[in-house]
Motif scaffolding. Structure first.
Motif, PDB file in Angstrom:
ATOM      1  N   GLN A 154     -24.565  27.094  51.169  1.00  0.00           N
ATOM      2  CA  GLN A 154     -23.660  27.758  52.132  1.00  0.00           C
ATOM      3  C   GLN A 154     -22.833  26.718  52.895  1.00  0.00           C
ATOM      4  O   GLN A 154     -21.621  26.884  53.089  1.00  0.00           O
ATOM      5  CB  GLN A 154     -24.480  28.538  53.169  1.00  0.00           C
ATOM      6  CG  GLN A 154     -25.050  29.839  52.672  1.00  0.00           C
ATOM      7  CD  GLN A 154     -25.828  30.527  53.789  1.00  0.00           C
ATOM      8  OE1 GLN A 154     -26.729  29.949  54.389  1.00  0.00           O
ATOM      9  NE2 GLN A 154     -25.485  31.777  54.072  1.00  0.00           N
ATOM     10  N   CYS A 155     -23.498  25.634  53.305  1.00  0.00           N
ATOM     11  CA  CYS A 155     -22.813  24.578  54.072  1.00  0.00           C
ATOM     12  C   CYS A 155     -21.774  23.859  53.221  1.00  0.00           C
ATOM     13  O   CYS A 155     -20.691  23.511  53.701  1.00  0.00           O
ATOM     14  CB  CYS A 155     -23.829  23.569  54.621  1.00  0.00           C
ATOM     15  SG  CYS A 155     -24.975  24.298  55.793  1.00  0.00           S
ATOM     16  N   VAL A 156     -22.090  23.649  51.939  1.00  0.00           N
ATOM     17  CA  VAL A 156     -21.139  22.977  51.044  1.00  0.00           C
ATOM     18  C   VAL A 156     -19.909  23.866  50.820  1.00  0.00           C
ATOM     19  O   VAL A 156     -18.781  23.376  50.789  1.00  0.00           O
ATOM     20  CB  VAL A 156     -21.811  22.596  49.698  1.00  0.00           C
ATOM     21  CG1 VAL A 156     -20.783  22.080  48.695  1.00  0.00           C
ATOM     22  CG2 VAL A 156     -22.888  21.534  49.921  1.00  0.00           C
ATOM     23  N   VAL A 157     -20.138  25.172  50.683  1.00  0.00           N
ATOM     24  CA  VAL A 157     -19.006  26.095  50.508  1.00  0.00           C
ATOM     25  C   VAL A 157     -18.068  26.004  51.719  1.00  0.00           C
ATOM     26  O   VAL A 157     -16.849  25.883  51.566  1.00  0.00           O
ATOM     27  CB  VAL A 157     -19.496  27.555  50.323  1.00  0.00           C
ATOM     28  CG1 VAL A 157     -18.318  28.533  50.337  1.00  0.00           C
ATOM     29  CG2 VAL A 157     -20.273  27.693  49.021  1.00  0.00           C
ATOM     30  N   GLN A 158     -18.646  26.037  52.916  1.00  0.00           N
ATOM     31  CA  GLN A 158     -17.832  25.932  54.146  1.00  0.00           C
ATOM     32  C   GLN A 158     -17.029  24.637  54.177  1.00  0.00           C
ATOM     33  O   GLN A 158     -15.845  24.621  54.486  1.00  0.00           O
ATOM     34  CB  GLN A 158     -18.745  25.934  55.375  1.00  0.00           C
ATOM     35  CG  GLN A 158     -19.109  27.313  55.843  1.00  0.00           C
ATOM     36  CD  GLN A 158     -20.071  27.251  57.029  1.00  0.00           C
ATOM     37  OE1 GLN A 158     -20.257  26.215  57.647  1.00  0.00           O
ATOM     38  NE2 GLN A 158     -20.691  28.383  57.323  1.00  0.00           N
ATOM     39  N   GLN A 159     -17.717  23.553  53.854  1.00  0.00           N
ATOM     40  CA  GLN A 159     -17.059  22.246  53.915  1.00  0.00           C
ATOM     41  C   GLN A 159     -16.010  22.120  52.808  1.00  0.00           C
ATOM     42  O   GLN A 159     -14.948  21.539  53.020  1.00  0.00           O
ATOM     43  CB  GLN A 159     -18.124  21.121  53.818  1.00  0.00           C
ATOM     44  CG  GLN A 159     -17.584  19.716  53.988  1.00  0.00           C
ATOM     45  CD  GLN A 159     -17.091  19.409  55.407  1.00  0.00           C
ATOM     46  OE1 GLN A 159     -17.015  20.282  56.254  1.00  0.00           O
ATOM     47  NE2 GLN A 159     -16.728  18.167  55.642  1.00  0.00           N
ATOM     48  N   ALA A 160     -16.304  22.687  51.633  1.00  0.00           N
ATOM     49  CA  ALA A 160     -15.351  22.632  50.516  1.00  0.00           C
ATOM     50  C   ALA A 160     -14.082  23.410  50.881  1.00  0.00           C
ATOM     51  O   ALA A 160     -12.972  22.972  50.586  1.00  0.00           O
ATOM     52  CB  ALA A 160     -15.991  23.205  49.245  1.00  0.00           C
ATOM     53  N   GLN A 161     -14.254  24.549  51.545  1.00  0.00           N
ATOM     54  CA  GLN A 161     -13.085  25.338  51.971  1.00  0.00           C
ATOM     55  C   GLN A 161     -12.257  24.547  52.981  1.00  0.00           C
ATOM     56  O   GLN A 161     -11.027  24.472  52.880  1.00  0.00           O
ATOM     57  CB  GLN A 161     -13.528  26.666  52.583  1.00  0.00           C
ATOM     58  CG  GLN A 161     -12.329  27.534  52.942  1.00  0.00           C
ATOM     59  CD  GLN A 161     -12.709  28.870  53.561  1.00  0.00           C
ATOM     60  OE1 GLN A 161     -13.781  29.017  54.146  1.00  0.00           O
ATOM     61  NE2 GLN A 161     -11.840  29.844  53.430  1.00  0.00           N
ATOM     62  N   LYS A 162     -12.963  23.924  53.929  1.00  0.00           N
ATOM     63  CA  LYS A 162     -12.287  23.144  54.970  1.00  0.00           C
ATOM     64  C   LYS A 162     -11.481  21.995  54.356  1.00  0.00           C
ATOM     65  O   LYS A 162     -10.304  21.804  54.661  1.00  0.00           O
ATOM     66  CB  LYS A 162     -13.346  22.604  55.933  1.00  0.00           C
ATOM     67  CG  LYS A 162     -12.790  21.867  57.127  1.00  0.00           C
ATOM     68  CD  LYS A 162     -13.950  21.465  58.044  1.00  0.00           C
ATOM     69  CE  LYS A 162     -13.442  20.776  59.295  1.00  0.00           C
ATOM     70  NZ  LYS A 162     -14.556  20.433  60.206  1.00  0.00           N
ATOM     71  N   LEU A 163     -12.131  21.245  53.460  1.00  0.00           N
ATOM     72  CA  LEU A 163     -11.457  20.090  52.852  1.00  0.00           C
ATOM     73  C   LEU A 163     -10.316  20.542  51.926  1.00  0.00           C
ATOM     74  O   LEU A 163      -9.253  19.920  51.887  1.00  0.00           O
ATOM     75  CB  LEU A 163     -12.462  19.214  52.085  1.00  0.00           C
ATOM     76  CG  LEU A 163     -13.547  18.516  52.923  1.00  0.00           C
ATOM     77  CD1 LEU A 163     -14.475  17.705  52.024  1.00  0.00           C
ATOM     78  CD2 LEU A 163     -12.955  17.622  54.003  1.00  0.00           C
ATOM     79  N   ALA A 164     -10.541  21.623  51.198  1.00  0.00           N
ATOM     80  CA  ALA A 164      -9.494  22.124  50.300  1.00  0.00           C
ATOM     81  C   ALA A 164      -8.249  22.502  51.106  1.00  0.00           C
ATOM     82  O   ALA A 164      -7.118  22.198  50.710  1.00  0.00           O
ATOM     83  CB  ALA A 164      -9.998  23.332  49.512  1.00  0.00           C
ATOM     84  N   ARG A 165      -8.471  23.125  52.257  1.00  0.00           N
ATOM     85  CA  ARG A 165      -7.352  23.512  53.118  1.00  0.00           C
ATOM     86  C   ARG A 165      -6.637  22.271  53.641  1.00  0.00           C
ATOM     87  O   ARG A 165      -5.412  22.180  53.603  1.00  0.00           O
ATOM     88  CB  ARG A 165      -7.883  24.359  54.276  1.00  0.00           C
ATOM     89  CG  ARG A 165      -6.790  25.025  55.082  1.00  0.00           C
ATOM     90  CD  ARG A 165      -7.357  25.990  56.090  1.00  0.00           C
ATOM     91  NE  ARG A 165      -8.036  27.122  55.479  1.00  0.00           N
ATOM     92  CZ  ARG A 165      -8.879  27.930  56.129  1.00  0.00           C
ATOM     93  NH1 ARG A 165      -9.158  27.717  57.390  1.00  0.00           N
ATOM     94  NH2 ARG A 165      -9.430  28.950  55.508  1.00  0.00           N
ATOM     95  N   LEU A 166      -7.427  21.293  54.089  1.00  0.00           N
ATOM     96  CA  LEU A 166      -6.853  20.053  54.626  1.00  0.00           C
ATOM     97  C   LEU A 166      -5.983  19.322  53.603  1.00  0.00           C
ATOM     98  O   LEU A 166      -4.948  18.765  53.935  1.00  0.00           O
ATOM     99  CB  LEU A 166      -7.984  19.101  55.058  1.00  0.00           C
ATOM    100  CG  LEU A 166      -8.563  19.296  56.453  1.00  0.00           C
ATOM    101  CD1 LEU A 166      -9.824  18.433  56.615  1.00  0.00           C
ATOM    102  CD2 LEU A 166      -7.527  18.902  57.501  1.00  0.00           C
TER     103      LEU A 166
END
Ligand SMILES: [Fe+2]
Ligand SMILES: [Fe+2]
Length: 188
Positions: free
Chosen positions: A25-37
């Motif tokens: 779950q934490c990796v999904v959140q971080q992956a979304q954040k980085l992908a957006r960035l």
């Protein structure tokens, strides 16, 4: 293509231990954040996040079957390091069981453990999301997370320096993919 992220969440929840599911779950959140960035495809990053460790708790024999099924051949170092198998196994598993065959997603999942010498930005986002998700605790997590959220290539360079250093300190072999990744990122 639209992906049913809720379905992937459910599959991860029923397949993985509570601890590994929380990490996912934490990796999904971080992956979304980085992908957006970094302007990557957020959906593909999240699909890769949900599925990156889906085979991690399977028996090793089963992992080997899945990665062989999708035509992956291990080098001699990878053969001796079963912990590197689960990303490659996940490629076979999700393409066969879920029909997820997008090469960009499969590539990011395949190389989330070893990295490789030809990583796309999506691969880098997923690799760094796994390394800097909020559940991670290691001595330099805060500066590493900050770097991952600031500069993609320098973060990969630091991550590869850290990864290879860790293998050296533990007297473990360096797979061909990791060796190539190290050389590529040191040139940045
Ligand atoms: Fe993993
Ligand atoms: Fe992971």
């Amino acid at each position: 293509m639209e992906y049913d992220l809720k379905k992937l969440d459910k599959l991860a929840k029923k397949t993985l231990s509570a601890k590994r599911y929380y990490h996912t779950q934490c990796v999904v959140q971080q992956a979304q954040k980085l992908a957006r960035l970094y302007g990557c495809d957020e959906q593909k990053a999240m699909v890769a996040g949900w599925m990156h460790d889906i085979c991690k708790e399977m028996p090793r024999e089963e992992q080997l079957q899945w990665l062989t099924k999708c035509g992956i051949i291990l080098d001699s170092v990878q053969e001796s390091q079963p912990k590197t198998w689960h990303g490659m196994a996940a490629c076979g598993f999700i393409s066969e069981k879920l029909g997820i065959t997008d090469p960009e997603i499969l590539h990011a999942i395949r190389f989330h453990t070893t990295a490789c010498g030809h990583m796309t930005e999506l691969d880098e986002v997923v690799y760094l999301a796994d390394l800097t998700s909020v559940d991670r605790v290691y001595p330099d997590i805060l500066p590493m997370r900050k770097l991952a959220e600031t500069a993609l290539k320098p973060a990969m360079k630091e991550a590869m320096r850290y990864a290879v250093n860790d293998l050296v300190e533990r007297s473990l072999g360096i797979s061909f993919d990791t060796f190539q990744a190290y050389n590529v990122y040191m040139a940045y």
